[in-house]
Design an enzyme around this catalytic site. Structure first.
Site, PDB file in Angstrom:
ATOM      1  N   SER A  65       0.888  -1.136  -0.070  1.00  0.00           N
ATOM      2  CA  SER A  65       0.038   0.116  -0.049  1.00  0.00           C
ATOM      3  C   SER A  65       0.853   1.336  -0.043  1.00  0.00           C
ATOM      4  CB  SER A  65      -1.102   0.100   1.058  1.00  0.00           C
ATOM      5  OG  SER A  65      -1.733  -0.982   1.203  1.00  0.00           O
TER       6      SER A  65
ATOM      7  N   GLN B 231      -9.219   2.104  -0.660  1.00  0.00           N
ATOM      8  CA  GLN B 231      -9.075   2.443  -2.168  1.00  0.00           C
ATOM      9  C   GLN B 231      -9.664   3.567  -2.493  1.00  0.00           C
ATOM     10  OE1 GLN B 231      -9.356  -1.108  -4.207  1.00  0.00           O
ATOM     11  NE2 GLN B 231      -7.477  -2.002  -3.202  1.00  0.00           N
TER      12      GLN B 231
ATOM     13  N   ASP C  70      -7.132  -8.284   4.194  1.00  0.00           N
ATOM     14  CA  ASP C  70      -6.290  -9.008   3.465  1.00  0.00           C
ATOM     15  C   ASP C  70      -5.688 -10.232   4.404  1.00  0.00           C
ATOM     16  OD1 ASP C  70      -6.565  -7.228   1.263  1.00  0.00           O
ATOM     17  OD2 ASP C  70      -4.823  -6.353   1.704  1.00  0.00           O
TER      18      ASP C  70
ATOM     19  N   ARG D  39     -12.489 -14.343  -2.061  1.00  0.00           N
ATOM     20  CA  ARG D  39     -11.758 -15.163  -1.213  1.00  0.00           C
ATOM     21  C   ARG D  39     -12.295 -16.219  -0.297  1.00  0.00           C
ATOM     22  NH1 ARG D  39      -7.205 -10.392  -0.398  1.00  0.00           N
ATOM     23  NH2 ARG D  39      -6.101 -10.941  -2.097  1.00  0.00           N
TER      24      ARG D  39
END
Ligand code: S3P
Length: 449
Positions: free
Chosen positions: A29, A176, A327, A358
């Site tokens: 990031s 984001q 994540d 995921r």
């Protein structure tokens, strides 16, 4: 770049104790943001410790296409001669952002208030991901977007010629989206305000302040209110990128589940917007300690020490922690499979729109390897099989998703029969040294013909 050649299947065998020091690469990031903010400053920004994974290299190429001079020196320092806020040139070709949602969404924000048109594309994973979450708020500045159905790439953005400042509440917890709006706000007059109900990673706010923008965050009943004064002159910076806690998660978790292990992962940023996994592991009873806690560049940093932890228990992961470990759910589910009892993960709808779905990718692969998993739209439950209890023996599909690939390889080290993944290629996007690093700790990884 889109595609990465032929699939590279790989097997993780049951391994002996993992021992030693694991120096993981720079934060993904912060690396993307260093290049983008450097390109929007006037003068030379110098960056050490940049993650040289494919996602970040694609962003570097994009910044060159926008007219910034981006070079890597022999000692690994990156130099970015920026063009200033509002100074982007129009790229003369399509921008291929490869696998990177962060890359494409931040770049869309960065160009949205300049009078240029840019066409974005990416690999099959990125072309299936939703972009309306970014183009909707950018439309409020006056930016036009023309893409495929449901806001999918390839997509052309026509930057606003006379941008308006914006006040926007993010409908999903997403750094984001927040960052795209703030980047667009840089070239709009007046104050751009982003409101988020749940705190997401705050690297953009920290870096904007470092580059000399006037930005503030107020915690109110509405949520976190981030206010940016538009049209600043950003001043170039010297940036030392800290190591990535999301990459540290793999050697840490592999050590926790692999018998006899003792691994140190030095110099990991423990910014509270990123460190949720480590708190969760400790809540499960992991032998995970923070050694030499200190402050570096305004961020809390420590050396993580993880030892094999045969007494971990499944827990209900607090949903309010989700954004700070978003994540890390794939690798957490691997730890959960090696703990006693069920681990319940709720409030995680966002996992369905990452590099892959995921929840589905992990649930399918764990089931194939003998683990019971239940799942619904925004939740999943992994039934622990206890230490070393995962049977293994199957080959799993990784769906162009680096974190699914690394999670199943780590699962393989602690499994009875080993686990094979269909493609290790995507690991290069975020952790190019994963294979030698895990090998040096004592893990057994073998390419499959
Ligand atoms: C990122 C934000 C998160 C995260 C991604 C990196 C960033 O995505 O999953 O890997 O650097 O801003 P969302 O903003 O979609 O939650």
């Amino acid at each position: 770049m889109s595609g990465h050649g032929d699939p590279k299947p790989m097997m993780a065998r049951k391994s002996g104790a993992l021992m030693g020091v694991a120096e993981v690469p720079g934060d993904k990031s912060i690396s993307h943001r260093s290049l983008i903010f450097g390109a929007m400053a006037v003068g030379e920004t110098r960056v050490t410790g940049l993650l040289e994974g494919q996602d970040v290299l694609d962003t570097a190429a994009a910044m060159r296409a926008f007219g910034a001079d981006v070079t890597r020196e022999a000692d690994g320092t990156w130099s970015i001669h920026g063009v200033g806020v509002g100074g982007f040139a129009e790229p003369d070709d399509v921008l291929d952002c490869g696998n990177s949602g962060t890359g494409v969404r931040l770049l869309m924000g960065a160009m949205a208030t300049s009078p240029i048109s840019v066409t974005f594309t990416g690999d099959a994973s990125l072309r299936s991901r939703p972009m309306a979450r970014v183009t909707d708020p950018l439309a409020l500045f006056g930016t036009k977007a023309y893409g495929r159905a449901q806001g999918r790439l390839p997509m052309t953005l026509v930057g606003a010629t006379d941008p308006m400042p914006v006040r926007y509440t993010t409908p999903v917890p997403s750094a984001q989206v927040k960052s795209a709006v703030l980047l667009a706000g840089l070239n709009a007059p007046g104050e751009t305000v982003v409101i988020e109900e749940e705190a997401t990673r705050d690297h953009s706010e920290r870096m904007l302040a470092g580059f000399g923008a006037v930005v503030s965050t107020d915690v109110t009943a509405e949520g976190r209110v981030i206010t940016l004064q538009g049209q600043p002159e950003l001043k170039p910076q010297v940036i030392a990128v800290p190591r990535d806690p999301s990459s540290a998660a793999f050697p840490v978790c592999a050590a926790l589940i692999t018998e006899g292990s003792d691994v140190v992962v030095p110099n990991i940023g423990l910014n509270p917007t990123r460190a949720g996994l480590f708190e969760t592991l400790r809540d499960m009873g992991a032998d995970l300690t923070y050694e030499n806690p200190r402050e570096e560049g305004g961020e809390p940093v420590a050396d993580l020490r993880a030892k094999f932890s045969p007494n971990m228990k499944g827990i209900e992961v607090p949903p309010e922690r989700a954004a700070s470990m978003i994540d890390e759910y794939p690798i957490l589910s691997v730890v959960a499979a090696n703990a006693e009892g069920a681990t319940v993960m709720r409030g995680v709808k966002e996992l369905r729109v990452k590099e892959s779905d995921r929840i589905a990718a992990m649930a399918d692969g764990l089931r194939l390897n003998g683990v019971t998993v239940e799942d619904g739209p925004d939740w999943w439950i992994v039934e622990g099989r206890g230490p070393g209890g995962v049977k293994g023996g199957a080959t799993v599909a990784t769906h162009l998703d680096h974190r699914i690939a690394m999670s199943f390889l780590c699962a393989g080290f602690a499994s009875q029969e080993g686990i094979t993944i269909d493609d290790s290629g995507p690991i290069l996007t975020s952790f190019p040294i994963f294979e030698p690093l895990m090998g040096a700790l004592g893990a057994t990884l073998v390419p499959v013909a």
